[in-house]
Design a protein around this motif. Structure first.
Motif, PDB file in Angstrom:
ATOM      1  N   SER A   1       0.822  -1.221   0.000  1.00 21.90           N
ATOM      2  CA  SER A   1       0.000   0.000   0.000  1.00 21.90           C
ATOM      3  C   SER A   1       0.852   1.265   0.000  1.00 21.90           C
ATOM      4  N   LYS A   2       2.094   1.134   0.430  1.00 26.04           N
ATOM      5  CA  LYS A   2       2.982   2.302   0.483  1.00 26.04           C
ATOM      6  C   LYS A   2       3.925   2.363  -0.712  1.00 26.04           C
ATOM      7  N   GLU A   3       3.733   1.429  -1.638  1.00 28.08           N
ATOM      8  CA  GLU A   3       4.595   1.390  -2.816  1.00 28.08           C
ATOM      9  C   GLU A   3       3.839   1.888  -4.054  1.00 28.08           C
ATOM     10  N   ASN A   4       4.537   1.963  -5.158  1.00 29.32           N
ATOM     11  CA  ASN A   4       3.961   2.509  -6.385  1.00 29.32           C
ATOM     12  C   ASN A   4       3.189   1.426  -7.137  1.00 29.32           C
ATOM     13  N   VAL A   5       1.991   1.098  -6.592  1.00 32.59           N
ATOM     14  CA  VAL A   5       1.189   0.018  -7.179  1.00 32.59           C
ATOM     15  C   VAL A   5      -0.254   0.463  -7.418  1.00 32.59           C
ATOM     16  N   HIS A   6      -0.472   1.765  -7.495  1.00 32.56           N
ATOM     17  CA  HIS A   6      -1.847   2.273  -7.457  1.00 32.56           C
ATOM     18  C   HIS A   6      -2.375   2.777  -8.795  1.00 32.56           C
ATOM     19  N   GLN A   7      -1.654   2.538  -9.864  1.00 31.55           N
ATOM     20  CA  GLN A   7      -2.112   2.995 -11.178  1.00 31.55           C
ATOM     21  C   GLN A   7      -2.565   1.794 -12.016  1.00 31.55           C
ATOM     22  N   TYR A   8      -3.106   2.103 -13.194  1.00 32.41           N
ATOM     23  CA  TYR A   8      -3.594   1.038 -14.072  1.00 32.41           C
ATOM     24  C   TYR A   8      -2.537  -0.032 -14.328  1.00 32.41           C
ATOM     25  N   THR A   9      -2.978  -1.274 -14.302  1.00 31.50           N
ATOM     26  CA  THR A   9      -2.160  -2.360 -14.835  1.00 31.50           C
ATOM     27  C   THR A   9      -2.546  -2.551 -16.307  1.00 31.50           C
ATOM     28  N   PRO A  10      -1.800  -3.325 -17.064  1.00 30.11           N
ATOM     29  CA  PRO A  10      -2.224  -3.614 -18.439  1.00 30.11           C
ATOM     30  C   PRO A  10      -3.629  -4.216 -18.471  1.00 30.11           C
ATOM     31  N   MET A  11      -4.323  -4.004 -19.565  1.00 29.86           N
ATOM     32  CA  MET A  11      -5.719  -4.399 -19.669  1.00 29.86           C
ATOM     33  C   MET A  11      -5.949  -5.873 -19.306  1.00 29.86           C
ATOM     34  N   ALA A  12      -5.120  -6.760 -19.788  1.00 31.79           N
ATOM     35  CA  ALA A  12      -5.330  -8.192 -19.573  1.00 31.79           C
ATOM     36  C   ALA A  12      -4.897  -8.658 -18.187  1.00 31.79           C
ATOM     37  N   GLY A  13      -4.085  -7.843 -17.493  1.00 34.04           N
ATOM     38  CA  GLY A  13      -3.641  -8.230 -16.166  1.00 34.04           C
ATOM     39  C   GLY A  13      -2.186  -7.853 -15.923  1.00 34.04           C
ATOM     40  N   TYR A  14      -1.787  -7.879 -14.657  1.00 34.95           N
ATOM     41  CA  TYR A  14      -0.421  -7.579 -14.245  1.00 34.95           C
ATOM     42  C   TYR A  14       0.481  -8.731 -14.704  1.00 34.95           C
ATOM     43  N   PRO A  15       1.447  -8.484 -15.582  1.00 37.48           N
ATOM     44  CA  PRO A  15       2.214  -9.579 -16.194  1.00 37.48           C
ATOM     45  C   PRO A  15       2.822 -10.588 -15.224  1.00 37.48           C
ATOM     46  N   PRO A  16       3.460 -10.170 -14.110  1.00 32.43           N
ATOM     47  CA  PRO A  16       3.982 -11.196 -13.196  1.00 32.43           C
ATOM     48  C   PRO A  16       2.885 -12.099 -12.623  1.00 32.43           C
ATOM     49  N   LEU A  17       1.705 -11.521 -12.330  1.00 29.76           N
ATOM     50  CA  LEU A  17       0.594 -12.336 -11.851  1.00 29.76           C
ATOM     51  C   LEU A  17       0.157 -13.319 -12.932  1.00 29.76           C
ATOM     52  N   MET A  18       0.087 -12.855 -14.162  1.00 24.92           N
ATOM     53  CA  MET A  18      -0.342 -13.730 -15.243  1.00 24.92           C
ATOM     54  C   MET A  18       0.622 -14.902 -15.431  1.00 24.92           C
ATOM     55  N   ASN A  19       1.896 -14.633 -15.279  1.00 27.53           N
ATOM     56  CA  ASN A  19       2.881 -15.724 -15.366  1.00 27.53           C
ATOM     57  C   ASN A  19       2.698 -16.713 -14.222  1.00 27.53           C
ATOM     58  N   LYS A  20       2.356 -16.207 -13.047  1.00 29.55           N
ATOM     59  CA  LYS A  20       2.145 -17.093 -11.888  1.00 29.55           C
ATOM     60  C   LYS A  20       0.866 -17.918 -12.066  1.00 29.55           C
ATOM     61  N   ILE A  21      -0.160 -17.332 -12.673  1.00 26.25           N
ATOM     62  CA  ILE A  21      -1.384 -18.090 -12.955  1.00 26.25           C
ATOM     63  C   ILE A  21      -1.074 -19.208 -13.948  1.00 26.25           C
ATOM     64  N   ALA A  22      -0.263 -18.899 -14.938  1.00 26.03           N
ATOM     65  CA  ALA A  22       0.133 -19.928 -15.897  1.00 26.03           C
ATOM     66  C   ALA A  22       0.866 -21.071 -15.201  1.00 26.03           C
ATOM     67  N   LYS A  23       1.737 -20.727 -14.246  1.00 28.35           N
ATOM     68  CA  LYS A  23       2.447 -21.752 -13.481  1.00 28.35           C
ATOM     69  C   LYS A  23       1.479 -22.555 -12.613  1.00 28.35           C
ATOM     70  N   LEU A  24       0.522 -21.853 -11.970  1.00 27.25           N
ATOM     71  CA  LEU A  24      -0.476 -22.531 -11.138  1.00 27.25           C
ATOM     72  C   LEU A  24      -1.286 -23.515 -11.976  1.00 27.25           C
ATOM     73  N   THR A  25      -1.650 -23.108 -13.175  1.00 27.29           N
ATOM     74  CA  THR A  25      -2.414 -23.982 -14.064  1.00 27.29           C
ATOM     75  C   THR A  25      -1.591 -25.205 -14.474  1.00 27.29           C
ATOM     76  N   LYS A  26      -0.314 -24.985 -14.739  1.00 25.51           N
ATOM     77  CA  LYS A  26       0.577 -26.108 -15.075  1.00 25.51           C
ATOM     78  C   LYS A  26       0.736 -27.038 -13.882  1.00 25.51           C
ATOM     79  N   ASP A  27       0.963 -26.467 -12.689  1.00 22.35           N
ATOM     80  CA  ASP A  27       1.168 -27.292 -11.492  1.00 22.35           C
ATOM     81  C   ASP A  27      -0.097 -28.060 -11.109  1.00 22.35           C
ATOM     82  N   SER A  28      -1.252 -27.419 -11.278  1.00 17.70           N
ATOM     83  CA  SER A  28      -2.508 -28.029 -10.845  1.00 17.70           C
ATOM     84  C   SER A  28      -3.053 -29.029 -11.851  1.00 17.70           C
ATOM     85  N   TYR A  29      -2.909 -28.720 -13.139  1.00 21.31           N
ATOM     86  CA  TYR A  29      -3.608 -29.512 -14.157  1.00 21.31           C
ATOM     87  C   TYR A  29      -2.708 -29.997 -15.299  1.00 21.31           C
TER      88      TYR A  29
END
Length: 375
Positions: A48-76
């Motif tokens: 909350s005290k860092e520079n995270v308060h502006q728009y992310t890219p439309m499809a999502g925050y890229p590091p999060l998207m990479n982690k979701i891809a990893k979660l999908t690989k690990d889970s399924y």
């Protein structure tokens, strides 16, 4: 003139409002009341005290998207391209709504299996398409013969919800075989797989659409961080779909919400490094078992619960009232709120069944059970 003339206030809103008015224990709406993981709240506090308060890219925050891809690989064991096959959404409901608006056209038909989540029908109607409601069997297994009869050349989509809200039922391998047979007969049908409770299953494990090769090119999967991580108020989820479908979904998404809450994306991206989603089933199974034990001396008949954090119960031994009236009187006279199952059916089929949410701390479950056992 209303575009949704037959849509009224959600039963969840009605019951939660009554619970507040009568100071009842709210086991109706599906939200946890226990604390969020401190690791997550600590991450949010720092971010909350860092520079995270502006728009992310439309499809999502890229590091999060990479982690979701990893979660999908690990889970399924499914490999996805986060740039072309993934979209972070403002909750799973927005993902469902956006998908239907993007892919369903006027006069199309959408197969919805009742009892069903109440957010499926509205976007279909807004598309000027036709919801085709097909009832599950009384044990909440799909009747594939009836489903096939409901399909036609106009069928554009079938919505499956697995694990199933409100019943807690999960699909079997045979169900996916039957679905495969259906799709072979109707090659234009797209599957929308609502899997928001994917990590909350018990004795039998969840079989995801992600694991079925025949669905990869014609299915949109919807997931929810809100449900998985007990943060329903964050309203954050994601959809995974083949590129040709995701292109259309993103077209609607960019003008509906554009991008999703930034700090939540940053926080979950970090949290995925430390949390183990595989522990969720055990956590909620203990909740389910404890709630069932607390009610074993009640007059309610508890139905099987294979997943989700909902327990369906019959009150047929208690009252002849319809389920909506019973739930209202349960609040007024006994101080516990539940959801009537008939409201999940298009024809309001009343089987004297109600739904409790057991995603609550033990004190809440104990207090509710004490009241329910006195009925």
């Amino acid at each position: 003139m209303s575009k949704l003339p037959n849509i009224t206030t959600s039963i969840f809103t009605v019951m939660s409002k009554m619970a507040t008015e009568y100071n009842a224990i709210n086991l109706s709406q599906g939200f946890p009341n226990f604390p969020v993981d401190e690791r997550l709240t600590d991450i949010v506090t720092r971010l909350s005290k860092e520079n995270v308060h502006q728009y992310t890219p439309m499809a999502g925050y890229p590091p999060l998207m990479n982690k979701i891809a990893k979660l999908t690989k690990d889970s399924y064991n499914r490999i996805i391209n986060p740039e072309t096959e993934l979209l972070v959404t403002a909750g799973a409901t927005q993902g469902i709504f956006t998908t239907i608006l993007a892919l369903v056209k006027e006069n199309d038909e959408v197969i919805i299996l009742d009892p069903s989540y109440d957010s499926y029908e509205s976007p279909v109607l807004l598309c000027k398409a036709k919801p085709v409601r097909v009832a599950l069997n009384d044990d909440y297994t799909p009747n594939w013969e009836t489903i096939e009869k409901a399909c036609s050349s106009k069928s554009r989509m079938i919505i499956i919800n697995n694990p199933h809200n409100p019943t807690g039922k999960i699909l079997t391998e045979n169900d996916f075989i039957q679905l495969k047979n259906l799709l072979e007969k109707y090659p234009d049908i797209i599957v929308l797989s609502d899997e928001v409770y994917e990590y909350i299953t018990f004795e039998e494990k969840h079989i995801s659409a992600h694991t079925k090769s025949f669905l990869i090119d014609r299915c949109v999967m919807v997931s929810s961080f809100g449900k998985s991580f007990h943060i329903t108020g964050w309203k954050i989820g994601y959809t995974i779909a083949p590129e040709y479908l995701m292109k259309e979904i993103k077209k609607v998404h960019q003008f509906l919400v554009f991008s999703v809450n930034s700090i939540s994306q940053f926080a979950i991206s970090e949290y995925l490094d430390v949390v183990d989603v595989n522990l969720l089933g055990k956590f909620y199974q203990e909740k389910r078992d404890y709630f069932q034990k607390l009610l074993q001396n009640s007059r309610f008949e508890l139905k099987p619960c294979e997943g989700t954090y909902f327990q369906v119960a019959s009150y047929a031994n208690i009252s002849d009232e319809d389920d909506v009236t019973f739930c209202k009187n349960l609040i007024i006279n006994h101080g516990v709120a539940a959801i009537p199952i008939s409201t999940f059916y298009s024809d309001h089929k009343d089987q004297k069944l109600i739904r409790f949410c057991f995603a609550k701390d033990n004190f809440t479950l104990e207090s509710a059970a004490k009241k329910l056992c006195q009925i």
